[in-house]
Design a protein around this motif. Structure first.
Motif, PDB file in Angstrom:
ATOM      1  N   GLU A   1       1.032  -1.124   0.061  1.00 22.29           N
ATOM      2  CA  GLU A   1       0.118   0.031  -0.053  1.00 22.29           C
ATOM      3  C   GLU A   1       0.940   1.018   0.066  1.00 22.29           C
ATOM      4  N   GLU A   2       0.231   2.361  -0.581  1.00 16.98           N
ATOM      5  CA  GLU A   2       1.191   3.571  -0.564  1.00 16.98           C
ATOM      6  C   GLU A   2       0.473   4.458   0.580  1.00 16.98           C
ATOM      7  N   THR A   3       1.345   4.663   1.489  1.00 19.30           N
ATOM      8  CA  THR A   3       0.988   5.753   2.729  1.00 19.30           C
ATOM      9  C   THR A   3       2.202   6.274   3.230  1.00 19.30           C
ATOM     10  N   ASN A   4       2.084   7.327   3.850  1.00 18.56           N
ATOM     11  CA  ASN A   4       3.184   8.110   4.463  1.00 18.56           C
ATOM     12  C   ASN A   4       2.805   8.432   6.123  1.00 18.56           C
ATOM     13  N   ASP A   5       1.853   7.757   6.452  1.00 23.68           N
ATOM     14  CA  ASP A   5       1.346   7.895   7.811  1.00 23.68           C
ATOM     15  C   ASP A   5       1.745   6.980   8.864  1.00 23.68           C
ATOM     16  N   PHE A   6       2.643   6.140   8.316  1.00 25.74           N
ATOM     17  CA  PHE A   6       3.370   5.047   9.335  1.00 25.74           C
ATOM     18  C   PHE A   6       4.625   5.864  10.035  1.00 25.74           C
TER      19      PHE A   6
ATOM     20  N   LYS B   1      16.633  -0.384   1.754  1.00 24.43           N
ATOM     21  CA  LYS B   1      16.552   0.604   0.727  1.00 24.43           C
ATOM     22  C   LYS B   1      15.043   1.431   0.971  1.00 24.43           C
ATOM     23  N   ARG B   2      14.229   0.561   1.397  1.00 18.20           N
ATOM     24  CA  ARG B   2      12.868   1.086   1.463  1.00 18.20           C
ATOM     25  C   ARG B   2      12.765   2.156   2.906  1.00 18.20           C
ATOM     26  N   TRP B   3      13.409   1.651   3.758  1.00 11.86           N
ATOM     27  CA  TRP B   3      13.758   2.597   5.049  1.00 11.86           C
ATOM     28  C   TRP B   3      14.393   4.003   4.793  1.00 11.86           C
ATOM     29  N   ASP B   4      15.621   3.841   4.081  1.00 13.38           N
ATOM     30  CA  ASP B   4      16.363   4.820   3.798  1.00 13.38           C
ATOM     31  C   ASP B   4      15.711   5.785   2.828  1.00 13.38           C
ATOM     32  N   ASP B   5      15.016   5.101   1.707  1.00 12.38           N
ATOM     33  CA  ASP B   5      14.080   5.903   0.862  1.00 12.38           C
ATOM     34  C   ASP B   5      13.065   6.853   1.467  1.00 12.38           C
ATOM     35  N   ALA B   6      12.234   6.097   2.541  1.00 13.94           N
ATOM     36  CA  ALA B   6      11.121   6.787   3.124  1.00 13.94           C
ATOM     37  C   ALA B   6      11.975   8.129   3.938  1.00 13.94           C
ATOM     38  N   ALA B   7      12.842   7.349   4.812  1.00 16.25           N
ATOM     39  CA  ALA B   7      13.526   8.819   5.665  1.00 16.25           C
ATOM     40  C   ALA B   7      14.351   9.854   4.944  1.00 16.25           C
ATOM     41  N   MET B   8      14.182   9.733   3.723  1.00 16.97           N
ATOM     42  CA  MET B   8      14.731  11.034   3.053  1.00 16.97           C
ATOM     43  C   MET B   8      13.713  12.242   3.132  1.00 16.97           C
TER      44      MET B   8
ATOM     45  N   ILE C   1      26.448   5.015   6.758  1.00 17.47           N
ATOM     46  CA  ILE C   1      25.487   5.162   5.655  1.00 17.47           C
ATOM     47  C   ILE C   1      25.074   6.503   5.612  1.00 17.47           C
ATOM     48  N   HIS C   2      25.207   7.144   4.180  1.00 15.96           N
ATOM     49  CA  HIS C   2      24.852   8.219   3.989  1.00 15.96           C
ATOM     50  C   HIS C   2      23.750   8.277   2.763  1.00 15.96           C
ATOM     51  N   ASN C   3      22.502   8.673   3.232  1.00 20.34           N
ATOM     52  CA  ASN C   3      21.430   8.627   2.120  1.00 20.34           C
ATOM     53  C   ASN C   3      21.115   7.400   1.574  1.00 20.34           C
ATOM     54  N   GLY C   4      21.447   6.250   2.327  1.00 24.44           N
ATOM     55  CA  GLY C   4      21.433   4.898   1.771  1.00 24.44           C
ATOM     56  C   GLY C   4      22.659   4.433   1.106  1.00 24.44           C
ATOM     57  N   ARG C   5      23.660   4.996   1.112  1.00 24.70           N
ATOM     58  CA  ARG C   5      25.002   4.603   0.548  1.00 24.70           C
ATOM     59  C   ARG C   5      25.892   4.519   1.481  1.00 24.70           C
ATOM     60  N   LEU C   6      26.882   3.437   1.340  1.00 27.17           N
ATOM     61  CA  LEU C   6      28.131   3.335   2.172  1.00 27.17           C
ATOM     62  C   LEU C   6      29.109   4.357   1.901  1.00 27.17           C
ATOM     63  N   ILE C   7      29.535   5.093   2.794  1.00 26.31           N
ATOM     64  CA  ILE C   7      30.558   6.137   2.321  1.00 26.31           C
ATOM     65  C   ILE C   7      31.765   6.115   2.986  1.00 26.31           C
ATOM     66  N   ARG C   8      31.854   5.308   4.281  1.00 24.20           N
ATOM     67  CA  ARG C   8      32.951   5.420   5.212  1.00 24.20           C
ATOM     68  C   ARG C   8      32.955   4.051   5.682  1.00 24.20           C
ATOM     69  N   GLU C   9      34.093   3.231   6.096  1.00 25.06           N
ATOM     70  CA  GLU C   9      34.179   2.108   6.522  1.00 25.06           C
ATOM     71  C   GLU C   9      35.475   1.898   7.317  1.00 25.06           C
ATOM     72  N   SER C  10      35.562   1.430   8.735  1.00 24.58           N
ATOM     73  CA  SER C  10      36.657   1.187   9.507  1.00 24.58           C
ATOM     74  C   SER C  10      36.413   0.064  10.429  1.00 24.58           C
TER      75      SER C  10
ATOM     76  N   GLU D   1      27.972  17.441   4.691  1.00 23.15           N
ATOM     77  CA  GLU D   1      27.018  17.371   3.695  1.00 23.15           C
ATOM     78  C   GLU D   1      25.773  16.908   4.323  1.00 23.15           C
ATOM     79  N   PRO D   2      24.325  17.440   3.904  1.00 22.09           N
ATOM     80  CA  PRO D   2      23.161  17.493   4.403  1.00 22.09           C
ATOM     81  C   PRO D   2      22.684  15.827   3.985  1.00 22.09           C
ATOM     82  N   GLY D   3      21.904  15.460   4.701  1.00 16.45           N
ATOM     83  CA  GLY D   3      21.263  14.025   4.578  1.00 16.45           C
ATOM     84  C   GLY D   3      20.887  13.503   5.697  1.00 16.45           C
ATOM     85  N   ILE D   4      20.734  11.998   5.475  1.00 13.58           N
ATOM     86  CA  ILE D   4      20.423  11.307   6.728  1.00 13.58           C
ATOM     87  C   ILE D   4      21.593  10.307   6.977  1.00 13.58           C
ATOM     88  N   TYR D   5      22.070  10.016   8.234  1.00 13.15           N
ATOM     89  CA  TYR D   5      23.158   9.174   8.377  1.00 13.15           C
ATOM     90  C   TYR D   5      22.823   8.143   9.579  1.00 13.15           C
TER      91      TYR D   5
END
Length: 357
Positions: free
Chosen positions: A137-142, A183-190, A313-322, A333-337
């Motif tokens: 289903e399509e919804t943004n109320d969850f 991916k669903r989570w990161d996309d929704a959280a954008m 993880i930044h905007n759903g993409r791996l950017i640093r690893e240690s 950089e703005p976005g979700i981490y």
């Protein structure tokens, strides 16, 4: 912050589970859990029967799992005292809500409840007796998404070649969340805050073996050693205090609503003490928070209870690893981490997002 560990998505004899709530709470206490979130299908009768309380040293919070008439769009709901909509029996004997998923998600939000899309990306076809229950289903109320579901991963990864091994080693079989769900989570959280939680989907089902005897598959105590959701709150919970139960329950649910929580697979190790936070102009911000940085640097930090592979993880993409027990990153950089912690190729800890704008 005060940290409490709980198990989410649990079924009892009130629907299709086999355990009584008092016995489930005892198993949770034996497993060193602080709280459990019950989610029997389409019923809040456990509240009427007095089960939402401290029980065997564990906080028992009663929610429910709702689904539509197609038995799709399962939604874990908490913080309300009434079942939304009317129901009709489906062909398989279970109940379905006559409202559309979009309607019951919206109504639950409007009356102050919170809810999480359950096992949203199931797509199996190899087990006709256990069909998938995806979210379509399509919804943004969850409020959020059940990012990691033990039973969903276990059954989706089963085939004829590994079936026996998965039955014998139900905890070892769980590796990491479904990449589609991440991916669903990161996309929704954008676009807005979306909390990620982990669930066990415990039923303690009994299975007849060779026609001779019945065994319990995935006992509650076994699954309580699997995926947990930890919450971080500002004030301590008063254990076994009847008078403060309502206030303390609200603290737990508010932490879930705002994303002051993280997911951990305990088969890979005790995750207590994990932290992911930001430092900006002398202020410390936690998971779930938003920072208005205006292009200035923000320091992100992660503290982990043992050495592991740490992924930013930044905007759903791996950017640093240690590798290590801590990490720090200067970010402008703005976005979700968010942070992922891995041990020998197995997912261990998954934080919620910090948003920078």
């Amino acid at each position: 912050m005060y940290e409490y560990a709980g198990a989410v998505h649990i079924h009892s004899v009130y629907s299709d589970g086999t355990g009584k709530i008092e016995d489930i709470a005892k198993a949770a206490n034996d497993s060193d859990l602080d709280f459990i979130l019950m989610t029997d299908h389409n019923t809040l009768k456990p509240i009427a029967d007095g089960y939402e309380k401290w029980l065997n040293n564990v906080m028992v919070i009663i929610g429910y799992e709702v689904n539509d008439m197609a038995n799709k769009n399962h939604y874990l709901t908490f913080g309300i005292n009434e079942v939304i909509g009317s129901y009709r029996e489906l062909d398989n004997g279970e109940l379905g809500c006559k409202l559309s998923a979009k309607e019951y998600v919206k109504q639950i939000k409007e009356i102050g409840g919170i809810g999480f899309l359950a096992h949203p990306d199931e797509e199996r076809s190899h087990l006709p007796e256990h069909p998938p229950y995806p979210w379509i289903e399509e919804t943004n109320d969850f409020t959020g998404i059940e990012v990691w579901n033990h039973m969903s991963e276990w059954i989706e990864g089963m085939d004829e070649g590994n079936k026996l091994d998965r039955f014998l080693h139900p905890l070892k079989s769980i590796i990491a969340p479904n990449p589609k769900t991440l991916k669903r989570w990161d996309d929704a959280a954008m676009d807005r805050h979306v909390t990620g939680i982990g669930g066990v989907d415990a039923h303690a089902l009994k299975q007849n073996v060779l026609g001779f005897f019945e065994v319990e598959i995935f006992a509650y105590k076994v699954l309580f050693k699997s995926i947990r959701t930890h919450v971080l709150i500002d004030e301590p919970i008063v254990k076994n205090n009847k008078e403060s139960f309502g206030k303390d329950k609200t603290k737990i649910l508010e932490a879930l609503r705002t994303g002051k929580c993280f997911i951990a697979n305990y088969y890979n190790g005790d995750a207590r003490g994990f932290r992911f936070y930001a430092e900006f102009k002398g202020i410390t911000c936690n998971m779930g928070d938003t920072i208005s940085a205006n292009g200035e640097k923000v320091m992100l930090r992660a503290l982990i209870p043992r050495e592991c592979d740490i992924k930013l993880i930044h905007n759903g993409r791996l950017i640093r690893e240690s590798k290590g027990m801590n990490a720090a990153w200067d970010i402008n950089e703005p976005g979700i981490y968010r942070v992922e912690c891995w041990l020998s190729g197995r997912g261990w800890i998954f934080s919620n997002h910090i948003r920078i704008k």
